[in-house]
Design a protein around this motif. Structure first.
Motif, short mmCIF file in Angstrom:
data_model
loop_
_atom_site.label_atom_id
_atom_site.label_comp_id
_atom_site.label_asym_id
_atom_site.label_seq_id
_atom_site.Cartn_x
_atom_site.Cartn_y
_atom_site.Cartn_z
N ALA A 63 2.65 1.29 0.38
CA ALA A 63 1.63 2.33 0.15
C ALA A 63 1.79 2.97 -1.23
O ALA A 63 0.81 3.46 -1.79
N PHE A 64 3.02 3.01 -1.77
CA PHE A 64 3.19 3.55 -3.13
C PHE A 64 2.18 2.91 -4.09
O PHE A 64 1.62 3.58 -4.94
N VAL A 65 1.99 1.59 -3.95
CA VAL A 65 1.08 0.90 -4.88
C VAL A 65 -0.28 0.59 -4.28
O VAL A 65 -1.25 0.42 -5.00
N LEU A 66 -0.37 0.54 -2.94
CA LEU A 66 -1.66 0.20 -2.32
C LEU A 66 -2.57 1.42 -2.19
O LEU A 66 -3.79 1.28 -2.16
N ALA A 67 -2.00 2.59 -2.07
CA ALA A 67 -2.79 3.82 -1.92
C ALA A 67 -2.22 4.90 -2.85
O ALA A 67 -1.76 5.95 -2.40
#
Lengths: 342, 342
Positions: A330-334
């Protein structure tokens, strides 16, 4: 600080590579933008070689071990990619949770239980493997918090604390619907909340911290000092202690309950300061059954005086290994919610 | 929740009316968009009339007293406007800090020390005085935090805690450069951080809270129980206790130091959880001199083990009365940072 994350959609439909590095194991996963885990892989952390440590001085074998640990990580990542059937250059970004402490956002890590990694440039090394991709590294407790909020027990809430009770006691915070990093990336250190001003010394240098009362090693240490011993051939660790408590050993029960009480007091303190909706607790003790858990709830109840504190919902983490991988992804996806601030 | 604040600039150059309501005094100010205070006014809170209280039942005189308190507020506001030479309809918005507890954001208040105000609809009543203007009411500790960040010791930092040690121990938080409200507007209750799991009962229903150890009444109570008494004709309150400590009274010194130690431990716990840059401490004890303050710093030092915690900058609030008025004004003058979330 330069923005390291992506705007939503920069990854297109490309999946993220998620990495979770603890003291004893490395895990990797390929995670889609909707949170689906396509494939995972695991490796043990190559063992430290204490025989190579020269007392008080330089540790001659450590550079080699550091590379061996990174090699295991590279293999683990390779297996996850192969198993998902995806090439490295199709990965949109890399999110990594790692045991602390670390320099954030630089991602230079010194995990307490991986002695060969001291100021190891994990983020830079991962960027070499995935050039021109965003690579974000944060504490493992922070990855768990992001995962519980994105895809776990905290979906839809604005204010959440995740806590892991293990070798240490760590955590992470989502506040106002966003991952909260603090001034230097250290927010979420619930393990170093003081809950007993006259309590025992803590490895952090303080005194009476939650970690000093509730970590696995400290709890085992207290039990051993009181006369508990594991069955012959078994290690004296949190796992055997929890098993002894479950089997009715009086000392084990008492010390496990003391750990739970301290965590419960820490949750009440955190909820008082932050007016939280949900706290999610992970780690071996949390999974060990009612002795720890009931003491945690009782400790919370004893210290949760105000109505808004009493409303805190306390959950056991369902599957912290997978949730932490999702959180790292999620750090990079959202990144609008779980990435780094500008 | 509907957005109650204004976008920046909606007020044009119009000033805000700021109101600060404590247990014993009401203050009002006209504040410009740049933080300049044009004029202030003060009134005592009309006294509770215990003779009118029927034991255990309805308090017949209370409705009248509630209106008397609101009348004093209206007079105070009128004086501030007159003194600034501004008409009520030229005011762009009203920000108010009030002693808690309260329902937020409804602004229905029940200040512990104003017994005639129980579920008093303060925000609605202020809106009657200033129709079609934004009116925002929050806890006084939150107004202090906003003020210290906007125009006080915390200018330019991202993460700040303000603490008031007084009849109770309250506070407010700015996190990630914005006022942090928590789930129900209760964030910042540092007074109910547990710092001594086996400590004394707290009025909140918990045990070992900072407030149970450090509030004025609790500290005086401990000193009296240990044999301290004020000089003839003087009240036994935090003020006379602090004066006795400054004059060298041993019991007064010890109990004031104990209060300071508890606040210091609470600051260390808060900084551990939130990775803060600045903590600002206000209230009579904070102003009383080195006995409390040195104990606070020592208590912090004893429990601040980790480097990022030790970096916390601890400041005494310079002029909390004016800062809290500025903070209340900031609710409506700088709502992108200090207003309420959508």
């Amino acid at each position: 600080m330069a923005r390291s994350g992506l705007a939503t959609g920069d990854l297109g439909a490309g999946p993220a590579l998620a990495v979770d590095i603890g003291g004893t194991k490395i895990a990797a996963a390929v995670v889609d933008a909707d949170g689906t885990i396509r494939a995972t892989a695991r490796r043990p952390v190559p063992a430290h070689r204490p025989s190579e440590v020269s007392p008080g001085g330089r540790e001659p074998g450590e550079d080699g071990v550091a590379e061996e640990v990174f090699g295991a990580l590279r293999d683990c990542v390779g297996e996850a990619l192969a198993s998902a059937g995806i090439a490295a250059d199709a990965i949109g970004g890399v999110g990594c949770g790692c045991a602390g402490p670390m320099q954030w956002p630089a991602g230079v890590v010194s995990p307490l239980n991986i002695p060969s990694w001291r100021a190891f440039p994990l983020r830079a090394r991962l960027r070499e493997l995935f050039p021109e991709r965003p690579v974000l590294v944060h504490n493992d407790g922070v990855a768990l918090a992001a995962g519980e909020h994105w895809a776990g027990a905290g979906r839809g809430v604005r204010n959440l604390l995740a806590v892991t009770v293990s070798t240490g006691v760590g955590g992470g915070l989502v506040l106002g619907d966003r991952l909260f990093h603090g001034t230097s990336g250290n927010a979420g250190h619930i393990g170093h909340l003081v809950v007993d001003v006259d309590g025992p010394d803590c490895p952090c240098g303080g005194r009476g911290c939650v970690e000093a009362l509730a970590s696995g090693p400290r709890t085992v240490h207290r039990a051993r000092a009181a006369g508990w011993a594991p069955a012959a051939g078994q290690p004296a660790d949190g796992h055997t202690l929890a098993a002894a408590a479950a089997a009715g050993d009086e000392i084990a029960c008492r010390e496990l309950a003391r750990a739970g009480t301290a965590v419960g007091a820490g949750l009440a303190a955190s909820a008082s300061l932050l007016d939280l909706e949900v706290a999610v607790v992970a780690g071996g003790f949390a999974q060990s059954g009612p002795i720890f858990w009931d003491a945690l709830l009782a400790g919370f109840g004893r210290h949760a005086g105000l109505a808004f504190v009493q409303r805190l919902r306390i959950e056991r983490s369902d599957d912290p290994g997978r949730i932490a991988l999702r959180g790292a992804a999620a750090f990079v996806l959202a990144p609008h919610r779980y990435g780094w601030p500008d």
